[in-house]
Write a protein that holds these residues in place. Sequence first.
Motif, PDB file in Angstrom:
ATOM      1  N   LEU A   8       0.835  -1.199   0.000  1.00  0.00           N
ATOM      2  CA  LEU A   8       0.000   0.000   0.000  1.00  0.00           C
ATOM      3  C   LEU A   8       0.874   1.256   0.000  1.00  0.00           C
ATOM      4  N   PRO A   9       0.610   2.202  -0.895  1.00  0.00           N
ATOM      5  CA  PRO A   9       1.386   3.453  -0.895  1.00  0.00           C
ATOM      6  C   PRO A   9       1.161   4.235   0.392  1.00  0.00           C
ATOM      7  N   SER A  10       2.190   4.940   0.850  1.00  0.00           N
ATOM      8  CA  SER A  10       2.104   5.667   2.117  1.00  0.00           C
ATOM      9  C   SER A  10       1.135   6.834   2.045  1.00  0.00           C
ATOM     10  N   ASP A  11       0.770   7.274   0.827  1.00  0.00           N
ATOM     11  CA  ASP A  11      -0.155   8.402   0.719  1.00  0.00           C
ATOM     12  C   ASP A  11      -1.615   7.959   0.675  1.00  0.00           C
ATOM     13  N   GLU A  12      -1.853   6.650   0.813  1.00  0.00           N
ATOM     14  CA  GLU A  12      -3.232   6.159   0.899  1.00  0.00           C
ATOM     15  C   GLU A  12      -3.817   6.489   2.275  1.00  0.00           C
ATOM     16  N   LYS A  13      -5.137   6.520   2.374  1.00  0.00           N
ATOM     17  CA  LYS A  13      -5.814   6.782   3.642  1.00  0.00           C
ATOM     18  C   LYS A  13      -6.003   5.505   4.467  1.00  0.00           C
ATOM     19  N   GLY A  14      -5.797   4.383   3.876  1.00  0.00           N
ATOM     20  CA  GLY A  14      -5.984   3.121   4.577  1.00  0.00           C
ATOM     21  C   GLY A  14      -6.048   1.992   3.574  1.00  0.00           C
ATOM     22  N   PRO A  15      -6.487   0.827   4.035  1.00  0.00           N
ATOM     23  CA  PRO A  15      -7.049   0.521   5.357  1.00  0.00           C
ATOM     24  C   PRO A  15      -5.986   0.493   6.459  1.00  0.00           C
ATOM     25  N   HIS A  16      -6.469   0.644   7.697  1.00  0.00           N
ATOM     26  CA  HIS A  16      -5.608   0.609   8.873  1.00  0.00           C
ATOM     27  C   HIS A  16      -6.412   0.040  10.029  1.00  0.00           C
ATOM     28  N   GLY A  17      -5.877  -0.999  10.685  1.00  0.00           N
ATOM     29  CA  GLY A  17      -6.574  -1.635  11.794  1.00  0.00           C
ATOM     30  C   GLY A  17      -7.816  -2.383  11.359  1.00  0.00           C
ATOM     31  N   GLU A  18      -7.800  -2.899  10.130  1.00  0.00           N
ATOM     32  CA  GLU A  18      -8.967  -3.573   9.577  1.00  0.00           C
ATOM     33  C   GLU A  18      -8.683  -5.045   9.316  1.00  0.00           C
ATOM     34  N   PHE A  19      -9.763  -5.778   9.016  1.00  0.00           N
ATOM     35  CA  PHE A  19      -9.678  -7.174   8.591  1.00  0.00           C
ATOM     36  C   PHE A  19     -10.026  -7.209   7.112  1.00  0.00           C
ATOM     37  N   VAL A  20      -9.118  -7.739   6.293  1.00  0.00           N
ATOM     38  CA  VAL A  20      -9.252  -7.636   4.841  1.00  0.00           C
ATOM     39  C   VAL A  20      -9.317  -9.024   4.211  1.00  0.00           C
ATOM     40  N   MET A  21     -10.277  -9.211   3.305  1.00  0.00           N
ATOM     41  CA  MET A  21     -10.392 -10.412   2.489  1.00  0.00           C
ATOM     42  C   MET A  21     -10.606  -9.991   1.047  1.00  0.00           C
ATOM     43  N   GLU A  22      -9.956 -10.688   0.138  1.00  0.00           N
ATOM     44  CA  GLU A  22     -10.090 -10.391  -1.294  1.00  0.00           C
ATOM     45  C   GLU A  22      -9.870  -8.901  -1.570  1.00  0.00           C
ATOM     46  N   LYS A  23      -8.909  -8.312  -0.837  1.00  0.00           N
ATOM     47  CA  LYS A  23      -8.531  -6.905  -0.991  1.00  0.00           C
ATOM     48  C   LYS A  23      -9.650  -5.942  -0.582  1.00  0.00           C
ATOM     49  N   LYS A  24     -10.630  -6.436   0.186  1.00  0.00           N
ATOM     50  CA  LYS A  24     -11.737  -5.601   0.640  1.00  0.00           C
ATOM     51  C   LYS A  24     -11.864  -5.690   2.155  1.00  0.00           C
ATOM     52  N   VAL A  25     -12.188  -4.570   2.789  1.00  0.00           N
ATOM     53  CA  VAL A  25     -12.366  -4.528   4.238  1.00  0.00           C
ATOM     54  C   VAL A  25     -13.649  -5.250   4.616  1.00  0.00           C
ATOM     55  N   GLU A  26     -13.538  -6.152   5.587  1.00  0.00           N
ATOM     56  CA  GLU A  26     -14.692  -6.876   6.115  1.00  0.00           C
ATOM     57  C   GLU A  26     -14.950  -6.424   7.541  1.00  0.00           C
ATOM     58  N   LYS A  27     -16.193  -6.216   7.880  1.00  0.00           N
ATOM     59  CA  LYS A  27     -16.550  -5.839   9.241  1.00  0.00           C
ATOM     60  C   LYS A  27     -16.547  -7.079  10.121  1.00  0.00           C
ATOM     61  N   TRP A  28     -16.107  -6.915  11.356  1.00  0.00           N
ATOM     62  CA  TRP A  28     -16.060  -8.038  12.280  1.00  0.00           C
ATOM     63  C   TRP A  28     -16.303  -7.546  13.691  1.00  0.00           C
ATOM     64  N   GLY A  29     -16.921  -8.415  14.499  1.00  0.00           N
ATOM     65  CA  GLY A  29     -17.133  -8.117  15.920  1.00  0.00           C
ATOM     66  C   GLY A  29     -18.250  -7.118  16.142  1.00  0.00           C
ATOM     67  N   PRO A  30     -18.905  -7.154  17.296  1.00  0.00           N
ATOM     68  CA  PRO A  30     -19.957  -6.204  17.636  1.00  0.00           C
ATOM     69  C   PRO A  30     -19.391  -4.812  17.841  1.00  0.00           C
ATOM     70  N   HIS A  31     -19.588  -3.952  16.837  1.00  0.00           N
ATOM     71  CA  HIS A  31     -19.112  -2.567  16.895  1.00  0.00           C
ATOM     72  C   HIS A  31     -17.585  -2.489  16.987  1.00  0.00           C
ATOM     73  N   SER A  32     -16.911  -3.628  16.705  1.00  0.00           N
ATOM     74  CA  SER A  32     -15.446  -3.671  16.723  1.00  0.00           C
ATOM     75  C   SER A  32     -14.867  -3.183  18.051  1.00  0.00           C
ATOM     76  N   GLN A  33     -15.560  -3.428  19.150  1.00  0.00           N
ATOM     77  CA  GLN A  33     -15.060  -3.017  20.458  1.00  0.00           C
ATOM     78  C   GLN A  33     -14.295  -4.153  21.111  1.00  0.00           C
ATOM     79  N   LEU A  34     -13.248  -3.858  21.837  1.00  0.00           N
ATOM     80  CA  LEU A  34     -12.438  -4.861  22.496  1.00  0.00           C
ATOM     81  C   LEU A  34     -12.652  -4.806  24.004  1.00  0.00           C
ATOM     82  N   PRO A  35     -12.998  -5.933  24.627  1.00  0.00           N
ATOM     83  CA  PRO A  35     -13.199  -5.936  26.075  1.00  0.00           C
ATOM     84  C   PRO A  35     -11.911  -5.680  26.823  1.00  0.00           C
TER      85      PRO A  35
END
Length: 232
Positions: A196-223
């Motif tokens: 990923l080029p450094s001038d991209e906005k992301g992804p960052h801190g994400e879960f990625v499949m097939e080069k696409k961000v996938e949502k995971w977890g309830p509201h992505s909150q960590l206990p």
Amino acid sequence: MLSNVRVALVTGANKGIGFAIVRDLCRKFSGDVVLTARDEARGRAAVQQLQAEGLSPRFHLLDIDDLQSIRALRDFLLKEYGGLDVLVNNAGIAFRGQNHIPLPIKAEVTMKTNFFGTRDVCTELLPLVKPQDGVSKMGLTVLSRIHARKLSEQRRGDRIFLNACCPGWVKTDMGGPTAIKSLEEGAETPVYLALLPSDEKGPHGEFVMEKKVEKWGPHSQLPSWLLSLILP
């Protein structure tokens, strides 16, 4: 010191998806690519195989279950490159066809390597990641979200992306011969994130499949108990 030379490092890369990632990075990454393995003979054989293809990876021994081994790699990176640009945490184990081993032992051994070993690699090597052009991929979704949050808080302004990804069901020793993806196809998403080029906005801190961000977890909150377990 070759601090002006960029360096990408892949753990557990003597075979399977890690090997395919190294091959692809050697072709596309503008800098040195370090192939690591816990078995020196197998690791050097993998390097020789890629050299026969006209590629030029470097080899370094790494057992992610051994803190001294991780720190030796850390010292090598500091001495040779003054840091690290790309970290791909690929090393992991899985029990296949060994039903005689009790489940608690399987779970303990698997967690020691796949979770805690990877955590130790991150603890020792993430501080080496250079600003502006460093990209890290880790194979543990929750752990990656935590480390991404820490990077954002502690190194504000540094363009360092850190994500988890799933390569899919790949024909490896773990995936088996009936898997639907080749090694090259399995390497596509990890290599995409690593480059990923450094001038991209992301992804960052994400879960990625097939080069696409996938949502995971309830509201992505960590206990809080999970945070205390992972972070010393």
